[in-house]
Design an enzyme around this catalytic site. Structure first.
Site, PDB file in Angstrom:
ATOM      1  N   ASP A 168     -76.243   7.939 -41.596  1.00  0.00           N
ATOM      2  CA  ASP A 168     -77.266   8.332 -42.577  1.00  0.00           C
ATOM      3  C   ASP A 168     -77.267   7.251 -43.656  1.00  0.00           C
ATOM      4  O   ASP A 168     -76.294   7.122 -44.409  1.00  0.00           O
ATOM      5  CB  ASP A 168     -76.945   9.687 -43.193  1.00  0.00           C
ATOM      6  N   ASP A 176     -75.784  13.467 -40.935  1.00  0.00           N
ATOM      7  CA  ASP A 176     -75.402  13.956 -42.262  1.00  0.00           C
ATOM      8  C   ASP A 176     -73.913  14.262 -42.353  1.00  0.00           C
ATOM      9  O   ASP A 176     -73.308  14.127 -43.417  1.00  0.00           O
ATOM     10  CB  ASP A 176     -76.177  15.243 -42.617  1.00  0.00           C
ATOM     11  N   GLU A 192     -80.665   8.131 -39.026  1.00  0.00           N
ATOM     12  CA  GLU A 192     -81.646   9.105 -39.500  1.00  0.00           C
ATOM     13  C   GLU A 192     -83.070   8.592 -39.338  1.00  0.00           C
ATOM     14  O   GLU A 192     -83.948   9.290 -38.813  1.00  0.00           O
ATOM     15  CB  GLU A 192     -81.392   9.444 -40.976  1.00  0.00           C
TER      16      GLU A 192
END
Length: 315
Positions: A100, A243, A80
């Protein structure tokens, strides 16, 4: 030369990811405590909560990336924080970590116990491994394609035998408001939520009157809850591959069904188009009935869902 992984190498990669998630989880707990102490101290600081979250996000991702580089130097890495800086490699058939570092950052700041690290591995352009660790609840979710999904390494998912799902009116659904709150997007989400929740017999046109809609605040945790059987459906627009990558494997290996937006081919194959499409729907495993297989029921739920909600392009 393309990297190939044997069965034993895939299993070793899963074990590595689990240990890495544990190590990162300890840092996440430390960071959450530190942020709440700093924000609650009353001391004048130039850092706001966003700055503090970014600092710990970067710290956790660096820990993960350093470990990956040391153990698997030829593997790709999508994170991320690194992606936010434009450092996103092109997806190939080679193994690629998709991470993430802290999913559920608002929860992380407030100490609400649904924040986690999500470690996925993509292989041959499909999610292969998923590890989600929620250190606040000490819950480790892990899955390797073809080997099932587990809670805390030994409890197979889902947590109970699957049951039928006649319609959305019987469902508990995970939804989110998302980070982008323009009037256009908020209105489309609100209209969708209204139809999902509303009573068609009391004036809500197209209302489904679902049992409940839960806002957990973490895409990865939502996926893990579907894999566990605690949520019937999770839907969102606007998430990123890091995610959901790990959660996709968990859901699929628990018997769940994963697909993309309303207009993709809903056949259960999470292609690169779906992984990067930023529109996701996840349905728990559903029991067969005399007139319908579980997979047919999952596809029916996806159709009913998309006939109910609105669509938009993620920002």
């Amino acid at each position: 030369m393309t990297i190939t992984l044997s069965e034993s190498e895939q299993e070793a990669l899963l074990e590595f990811s689990i240990q890495l998630a544990k190590d990162a989880g300890a840092v996440i707990l430390q960071g959450s405590k530190s942020i709440r102490q700093e924000l609650g101290s009353g001391i004048d600081s130039k850092k706001n909560s966003v700055d503090l979250v970014t600092e710990w996000d970067v710290k956790v991702e660096e820990i993960v990336q350093d470990a990956v580089r040391a153990k698997y130097p030829n593997f790709g890495f999508i994170g991320e924080e690194s992606s936010s800086k434009g450092l996103r490699p092109e997806l190939t058939d080679d193994p690629t970590f998709c991470v993430d570092p802290i999913d559920g950052t608002t929860n992380f700041v407030h100490g609400f116990p649904f924040a986690c690290i999500s470690i996925g591995v993509i292989y041959q352009r499909r999610p292969l491994i998923g590890v989600i660790f929620n250190p606040f609840l000490d819950q480790m979710f892990s899955a390797l394609k073809g080997h099932g999904a587990f809670l805390n390494l030994t409890t197979r998912l889902p947590l109970s035998a699957p049951c039928p799902l006649p319609s959305l009116s019987s469902a508990v659904i995970g939804v989110e408001w998302g980070h982008y709150r323009s009037k256009e997007i908020v209105d489309k989400r609100a209209n969708s939520f209204s139809r999902l929740a509303g009573d068609p017999n009391s004036g809500v046109v197209g209302g489904k009157m679902v049992h409940s809609m839960i806002n957990v605040g973490s895409a990865a945790c939502n996926c893990a809850l579907v894999a566990s059987g605690s949520l019937d459906v999770y839907w969102d627009i606007g998430c990123w591959p890091w995610d959901v990558c790990a959660g996709i494997v968990l859901a699929q290996e628990s018997g769940g069904f994963v697909s993309g937006g309303a207009h993709v081919n809903h056949d259960g194959d999470v292609t690169e188009e779906i992984l990067y499409g930023r529109k996701y729907i996840v349905v728990r495993t559903i029991a067969d009935t005399p007139g319908e297989s579980g997979k047919e029921a999952q596809k029916r739920i996806v159709k009913e869902f998309y006939d109910t909600v609105e669509d938009w392009d993620p920002k």
